[in-house]
Design a protein around this motif. Structure first.
Motif, short mmCIF file in Angstrom:
data_model
loop_
_atom_site.label_atom_id
_atom_site.label_comp_id
_atom_site.label_asym_id
_atom_site.label_seq_id
_atom_site.Cartn_x
_atom_site.Cartn_y
_atom_site.Cartn_z
N ALA A 27 1.47 -1.28 -0.23
CA ALA A 27 -0.03 0.12 -0.04
C ALA A 27 1.08 1.08 -0.20
O ALA A 27 0.04 2.22 -1.12
N ALA A 28 2.05 1.33 0.78
CA ALA A 28 3.03 2.45 0.50
C ALA A 28 3.56 2.31 -0.38
O ALA A 28 3.20 3.22 -1.11
N ASP A 29 3.74 1.17 -1.37
CA ASP A 29 4.58 1.30 -2.26
C ASP A 29 3.79 1.52 -3.82
O ASP A 29 4.10 3.22 -4.48
N ALA A 30 2.80 1.92 -3.36
CA ALA A 30 1.36 2.13 -4.31
C ALA A 30 0.52 3.80 -4.17
O ALA A 30 0.57 4.63 -5.43
N ALA A 31 1.26 4.33 -2.53
CA ALA A 31 0.60 5.51 -2.57
C ALA A 31 1.91 6.09 -3.16
O ALA A 31 1.84 7.29 -3.56
N LYS A 32 2.83 5.67 -2.96
CA LYS A 32 4.15 6.54 -3.50
C LYS A 32 4.85 6.87 -5.14
O LYS A 32 4.51 8.02 -5.67
N GLU A 33 4.02 4.98 -5.75
CA GLU A 33 3.77 5.03 -7.79
C GLU A 33 3.04 6.71 -7.40
O GLU A 33 2.79 7.03 -8.42
N ARG A 34 1.61 6.27 -6.89
CA ARG A 34 0.29 7.69 -7.23
C ARG A 34 1.24 9.66 -6.96
O ARG A 34 0.37 9.79 -7.74
N ALA A 35 2.08 8.97 -5.89
CA ALA A 35 2.57 10.74 -6.48
C ALA A 35 3.19 11.18 -6.65
O ALA A 35 3.33 12.51 -7.06
N GLU A 36 4.04 9.62 -7.53
CA GLU A 36 5.30 10.31 -8.07
C GLU A 36 4.41 10.38 -9.33
O GLU A 36 5.00 11.63 -10.24
N VAL A 37 3.45 10.00 -10.25
CA VAL A 37 2.45 10.55 -11.26
C VAL A 37 2.36 11.87 -11.08
O VAL A 37 2.41 11.96 -12.35
N ARG A 38 1.66 11.61 -10.21
CA ARG A 38 0.88 13.12 -9.63
C ARG A 38 1.44 13.80 -10.17
O ARG A 38 1.42 15.49 -10.34
N SER A 39 2.59 13.98 -9.37
CA SER A 39 3.86 15.00 -9.78
C SER A 39 4.00 15.08 -11.06
O SER A 39 4.00 16.40 -11.55
N MET A 40 4.72 14.00 -12.13
CA MET A 40 4.65 14.24 -13.40
C MET A 40 3.96 14.71 -13.87
O MET A 40 4.02 16.05 -14.88
N LYS A 93 -12.24 13.38 -10.05
CA LYS A 93 -11.35 11.83 -9.12
C LYS A 93 -9.60 12.16 -10.53
O LYS A 93 -10.73 12.44 -11.72
N ASP A 94 -9.50 11.16 -10.03
CA ASP A 94 -8.22 10.45 -10.59
C ASP A 94 -8.11 8.99 -11.00
O ASP A 94 -8.76 8.48 -9.83
N THR A 95 -7.71 8.61 -12.21
CA THR A 95 -8.13 7.40 -12.80
C THR A 95 -6.24 6.99 -12.76
O THR A 95 -5.78 7.74 -14.16
N TYR A 96 -5.81 6.10 -12.33
CA TYR A 96 -4.31 5.56 -12.45
C TYR A 96 -4.12 5.06 -14.17
O TYR A 96 -5.46 4.01 -13.90
N MET A 97 -3.43 4.92 -15.10
CA MET A 97 -3.53 4.16 -16.45
C MET A 97 -2.14 3.91 -16.65
O MET A 97 -0.86 4.48 -16.12
N ASN A 98 -2.01 2.82 -17.53
CA ASN A 98 -0.76 2.52 -17.86
C ASN A 98 -0.44 3.08 -19.71
O ASN A 98 -1.59 3.01 -19.88
N MET A 99 0.65 3.08 -20.03
CA MET A 99 0.61 3.29 -21.13
C MET A 99 1.67 2.57 -21.96
O MET A 99 2.56 2.72 -21.59
N LYS A 185 -6.28 1.00 -17.70
CA LYS A 185 -6.36 1.22 -16.44
C LYS A 185 -5.03 0.26 -15.75
O LYS A 185 -5.20 -1.00 -15.93
N ASP A 186 -4.71 0.55 -14.28
CA ASP A 186 -3.70 0.28 -14.06
C ASP A 186 -4.44 -0.16 -12.98
O ASP A 186 -4.82 0.62 -11.69
N ALA A 187 -4.27 -1.33 -12.46
CA ALA A 187 -4.49 -2.35 -11.48
C ALA A 187 -4.59 -2.22 -9.95
O ALA A 187 -5.08 -2.31 -8.85
N ASP A 188 -2.54 -2.14 -9.76
CA ASP A 188 -2.41 -1.93 -9.28
C ASP A 188 -2.26 -0.59 -8.07
O ASP A 188 -2.12 -0.41 -6.76
N LEU A 189 -2.28 0.36 -9.20
CA LEU A 189 -2.48 1.83 -8.37
C LEU A 189 -4.05 2.48 -8.24
O LEU A 189 -4.00 3.46 -7.31
N ASN A 190 -5.23 1.82 -8.96
CA ASN A 190 -6.29 2.66 -8.33
C ASN A 190 -6.83 2.25 -7.02
O ASN A 190 -6.74 0.59 -6.45
N PRO A 191 -7.15 2.97 -6.29
CA PRO A 191 -8.14 2.16 -5.04
C PRO A 191 -8.79 1.45 -4.92
O PRO A 191 -9.62 1.70 -6.04
#
Length: 192
Positions: A27-40, A93-99, A185-191
């Motif tokens: 959960a902490a790793d996913a939160a960190k990755e979401r924060a990195e994507v938001r920052s990007m 709402k933000d939805t995290y995705m892969n490309m 959709k990124d299955a790991d990053l979306n709550p």
């Protein structure tokens, strides 16, 4: 009468205790990755607004926007992968995705690529998020971001529904490759 083996009970309890920290770490790793994507995304938007100030108003009035980052290498044939998010203006709402991207054609480049997608209507945004999206036959060019980036990439019927603003950090992109991009959709990053 049912009896519990003390060694088995201790093993099961230990497994449960070990699973808790692993779940918390994930959960902490996913939160960190979401924060990195938001920052990007925030950086990509700032770059776009600097290069094309009118884009800020366009995005504010849109159904939503997406920001994606990828890195790839192309020597006639290439590929790239990355992450991003789609922000729904109405729901906030933000939805995290892969490309993922593949390219073939006259293209020799190393790309650290950013793009901002502006969705013109709610239905297109929802279809993009819920069903994924595939773009093919790109003819756009990426320019460096030093005041020259932010050129809209128009291709096929996408231009009626989505404006795409491609940017690179390095400006090393050159050529007119036919590229195919897929978003999902990124299955790991979306709550859940």
């Amino acid at each position: 009468m049912f009896t519990i083996n003390p060694k088995a009970a201790a093993t099961v309890a230990a497994m449960g205790v070990l699973a808790l920290p692993m779940g918390a770490a994930q959960a902490a790793d996913a939160a960190k990755e979401r924060a990195e994507v938001r920052s990007m995304c925030d950086e990509a938007l700032a770059t776009l607004y600097k290069a094309k100030p009118g884009a800020k108003e366009q995005i504010a009035k849109s159904a939503g926007y997406g920001c994606f980052s990828s890195f790839g290498v192309s020597l006639l044939v290439g590929g790239a992968g990355g992450k991003g998010l789609v922000h729904n203006t109405a729901t906030k709402k933000d939805t995290y995705m892969n490309m993922g991207q593949v390219s073939a054609g006259l293209d020799i480049s190393i790309k650290d690529y950013r793009e901002v997608l502006v969705f013109k209507d709610r239905q297109t945004l929802e279809a993009f998020v819920d069903k994924g999206w595939e773009l093919t036959g790109s003819g756009g060019a990426s320019a460096g971001v030093e005041g020259k980036g932010g050129t809209a990439e128009k291709g096929g019927n996408v231009s009626d529904k989505i404006d795409i603003y491609p940017m690179t950090k390095t400006g090393l992109s050159a050529g007119g490759a036919a590229a195919g991009r897929k978003y999902w959709k990124d299955a790991d990053l979306n709550p859940k």
